[in-house]
Every structure is written in C-alpha cells, then in structure tokens.
Design an enzyme around this catalytic site. Structure first.
Site, PDB file in Angstrom:
ATOM      1  N   CYS A 139      49.833  38.905  28.423  1.00 36.90           N
ATOM      2  CA  CYS A 139      49.411  39.188  29.797  1.00 36.90           C
ATOM      3  C   CYS A 139      48.207  40.120  29.877  1.00 36.90           C
ATOM      4  O   CYS A 139      47.594  40.252  30.942  1.00 36.90           O
ATOM      5  CB  CYS A 139      50.583  39.774  30.585  1.00 36.90           C
ATOM      6  SG  CYS A 139      52.051  38.714  30.571  1.00 36.90           S
TER       7      CYS A 139
ATOM      8  N   HIS B 254      47.668  42.460  36.853  1.00 32.48           N
ATOM      9  CA  HIS B 254      48.398  41.301  36.339  1.00 32.48           C
ATOM     10  C   HIS B 254      49.576  41.037  37.267  1.00 32.48           C
ATOM     11  O   HIS B 254      50.329  41.948  37.628  1.00 32.48           O
ATOM     12  CB  HIS B 254      48.875  41.595  34.916  1.00 32.48           C
ATOM     13  CG  HIS B 254      49.953  40.683  34.447  1.00 32.48           C
ATOM     14  ND1 HIS B 254      49.855  39.310  34.497  1.00 32.48           N
ATOM     15  CD2 HIS B 254      51.186  40.951  33.922  1.00 32.48           C
ATOM     16  CE1 HIS B 254      50.962  38.772  34.033  1.00 32.48           C
ATOM     17  NE2 HIS B 254      51.791  39.737  33.676  1.00 32.48           N
TER      18      HIS B 254
ATOM     19  N   ASN C  17      54.500  34.709  37.454  1.00 29.14           N
ATOM     20  CA  ASN C  17      53.785  35.360  36.362  1.00 29.14           C
ATOM     21  C   ASN C  17      53.154  34.284  35.479  1.00 29.14           C
ATOM     22  O   ASN C  17      53.842  33.572  34.751  1.00 29.14           O
ATOM     23  CB  ASN C  17      54.768  36.217  35.557  1.00 29.14           C
ATOM     24  CG  ASN C  17      54.106  36.934  34.388  1.00 29.14           C
ATOM     25  OD1 ASN C  17      53.008  36.615  33.974  1.00 29.14           O
ATOM     26  ND2 ASN C  17      54.806  37.912  33.843  1.00 29.14           N
TER      27      ASN C  17
END
Length: 407
Positions: A182, A333, A363
């Site tokens: 990420c 993020h 996500n």
C-alpha cells in the site's frame, strides 16, 4: 540514491566535487543542487549532454566534462481504471455473516470492484496509463521509464515490461516493478523524482495497481470486506527548478511489523513434481509453493497507521518548509475511513479538505492514491497549483509521505 530521511545523494558527487570545486547543497526537498548550475535538464539517453557532442571527435585533453545540471519534476497527467464487476456489501452478506451497516460503520466501505473474466492487472494498468498519457499530452514514444507499483503482478517476474510493450513505447525504456504494497505508489513517486533529478530522465510513468482479491479468503469477514482491485497512474515530467512539484518526502519501513500484515509463501500440500519414489535426498527438490491469503491483525495495523502516518506527514512538511495550513488537500492511502479520519484529526485537517473515495472501491492497495487523485482531478476538485500532502502505509510494514503540487 535516496535515503529514508528524504535526502538525495549520488555516488559520483564526491568525485565530481573534488574535480570541479562547485559548492553543492542538499535542499529540504531531498535533492542536491548548486546555485552555479544552469537549469537545463541533463539526460543520459539523448544524443548530447550539456557541453558534449557525442558525435564530435575530441582528444582526451579537449574533452569537456558534462556538468551536473539540476532539474525539478512535476505531475502533469493522471488516469485510472477499475474492473467492471461491482461487489456490494449486500453481496458479501450472502457469503459471510455480515451486513451493509456493519461493514460501512467499521470501514466506510460500501462497494468494491473485483477482477473477473478476462480482466488482467496489466490490462487495468495499461488503461490507466493511457488515460494519464492523454491528459499529459505525452506520447508513449517519449516515455523514458515505466514504474509499476504492485504486490500482485500477473507474472512472478514483474509486469512493467508487459505494460511498456502494450503501450507501444518503441524506444524500449527501462521498466520495472516496485513491491511495497500500500506504500508502493508513494515510493514510486520518490523513485521517479530520483531518476529525473539524478539520472536525466524526462518523462516517467508511475502506475499503482493491485488485484488483492486473488489473495483474499472470501470466508473471512475480517479481511474480505476490505479489499478491491484497481489501477491508477500519473505522468511525472522534468521541469525547471522554479516549477518543481515534488517538494519533499519521508519514507520508512519496519520489518518487525510483518507479523501484523502478510501473505506468506506456503508449500503445496500435494507434491506433483516428484514421482512415487519421493525426493532425491532430504528436502530436495523443494515442494511447489504458492502465496497464502492475506493475514492481518486489524487492531495493530490501525494503531500503526494513526501513530506513524501523522508523524511522517509532519516530517515531510518540515523538510518542505511548509506549514500544514498551506496544504490544499490531504490524500491518504484508502485503507479504512476510521484511519483517514483519525489521521486528519491529529493533523487538524478539516473533513472538506480530505480526499476519500473509499466507499466506492475499498482498499485497492498501491492503486488507492492515484485512483483517488485521478477522480479528484477529473471532477475539478483538485486544480492546477493545488498542494497535496499524500501518504501510503501498509504491509512490510512500510510507510511514506510526499508533499506534491498538481501541475
């Protein structure tokens, strides 16, 4: 090379300095400059460099050493792509014991996109990259470098060269993958800046793309509700120092945190590679292996994020010499809305200055920041000249922040 503190050094600088006696300073943005240098871009891939014609015939005594020339870099185009298959919270409720309210309250997620049918990660990346190139008005032939930030490539050996080929980059530019989960896209930005400032590259394509749905245990409601698939891309271009759009960065990692978030290699339960006679000796040949599903301790990852991300952004702001009040947008993020809200609160960013599209996509790992950025740009929310504080964080554990300006 760029170190964790955000400062750029080059192995040839000490030798260069001793020969030329040019004073070099390290700027707060993390790169080396000299006030006596001109502001032309030094590019190792072109036919000539500053003061040197490669076709000219010169003796060693006549050879003029190239000058180290500083260059800024700026983001000039963005693009994104998502799979067509949409999976809602209600859809997941048919698979695991959950419901829309339970998921949305704890994560902020309502829907996510998942690869299916003929979808490939390379295909999504190419679509996102094509849109970014079109916005930047840069043709594939002018790309000097392709960085594919992903932890889930279609090929074990990487996806970037496949993207370069599909785009039609006829000059065979360097293309390679960056694996940092990420945090990958932020590290891609830093890497692009280093290549431009220290290597003379002009146009760099940075792509963040992941398909974590292929590594999710869809019977585990603690993780299957979180992840989706997507790709996002930006074009970063060399520019004069006065127009520099990457002000600073701050990057870190902590391998001790791996126990909280990982997808480890596991041996196959069946050994199809060996005959009934068994192994040759001991543990050889090794058994075939694959990756396990994502294993995550959500509480520990939350604690890590709300502690380290604000510190990292504050460090990046300090290096840039900018107060938080000068930032137009906070772009994190897209992991969990609670994390985004907690970080924004600690940094005293009002909700209206926080970019979030988590509800629609979940996500998407390395794709989340460029995906959200592209949507904000195309909707008119992010405008030319806006300054953005962005931060990625996740498996590794890794985390990094950058202060950037859009166009």
């Amino acid at each position: 090379m760029a170190n964790a503190s955000g400062f750029f050094t080059h192995p040839s600088i000490s030798t260069f300095r001793s020969r030329t006696h040019v004073p070099i300073r390290v700027s707060g943005s993390g790169f080396c400059f000299s006030k006596r240098f001109s502001k032309r871009v030094l590019c190792s891939s072109v036919n000539s460099i500053d003061g040197v014609d490669k076709h000219a015939s010169t003796s060693p005594s006549e050879y003029r050493r190239p000058r180290l020339v500083p260059s800024g870099c700026k983001l000039i185009g963005s693009g994104s792509a998502v799979p067509s298959l949409l999976i809602s919270n209600d859809d997941l409720a048919k698979i695991v014991d959950t419901n829309d309210e339970w998921i949305a309250t704890r994560t902020g997620i309502r829907n996510r996109r998942v690869v299916s049918g003929k979808d490939t990660l390379v295909g999504l990346a190419v679509e996102a990259a094509t849109k970014a190139l079109e916005m930047a008005e840069v043709v594939p032939e002018d790309i000097d470098l392709v960085l594919m930030c992903t932890s889930t490539p279609d090929d074990l050996f990487g996806a970037a060269p496949q993207i370069q080929k599909a785009l039609g980059c006829t000059k065979n530019p360097l293309s390679y993958d960056i694996t940092a989960a990420c945090s990958g896209f932020v590290l891609g930005l830093v890497s692009a800046a280093c290549h431009i400032r220290g290597g003379g590259f002009k146009n760099v394509l940075v792509i963040g793309a992941d398909s974590l749905s292929r590594f999710v245990d869809w019977t585990d409601r603690g993780t299957c509700i979180l992840f989706g698939d997507a790709a996002g891309a930006v074009v970063i271009q060399a520019c004069d120092i006065e127009d520099d759009g990457l002000f600073s960065f701050d990057v870190h990692s902590d391998g001790d945190g791996r126990r909280h978030l990982n997808a480890s290699v596991k041996e196959s339960e069946t050994d199809g590679a060996l005959s009934s006679n068994g192994s040759v000796f001991g543990d050889f040949p090794p058994k075939q292996s694959s990756y396990s599903c994502i294993q995550m301790n959500g509480k520990e990852v939350f604690r890590f994020a709300v502690k380290c991300v604000p510190q990292s952004i504050e460090s990046a702001l300090q290096k840039a010499g900018l107060p938080a009040s000068s930032i137009d947008w906070l772009l994190l993020h897209q992991a969990n809305q609670r994390i985004i809200d907690s970080v924004a609160t600690r940094l005293q960013f009002p909700p209206e200055r926080v970019i979030s599209n988590l509800a629609n996509y979940g996500n998407t790992s390395a794709a989340s920041i460029p995906l959200a950025l592209d949507e904000a740009v195309r909707s008119g929310k992010v405008k030319p000249g806006h300054t953005i504080a962005t931060s990625g964080f996740g498996a590794g554990l890794t985390w990094g922040s950058a202060i950037i300006r859009w166009r």
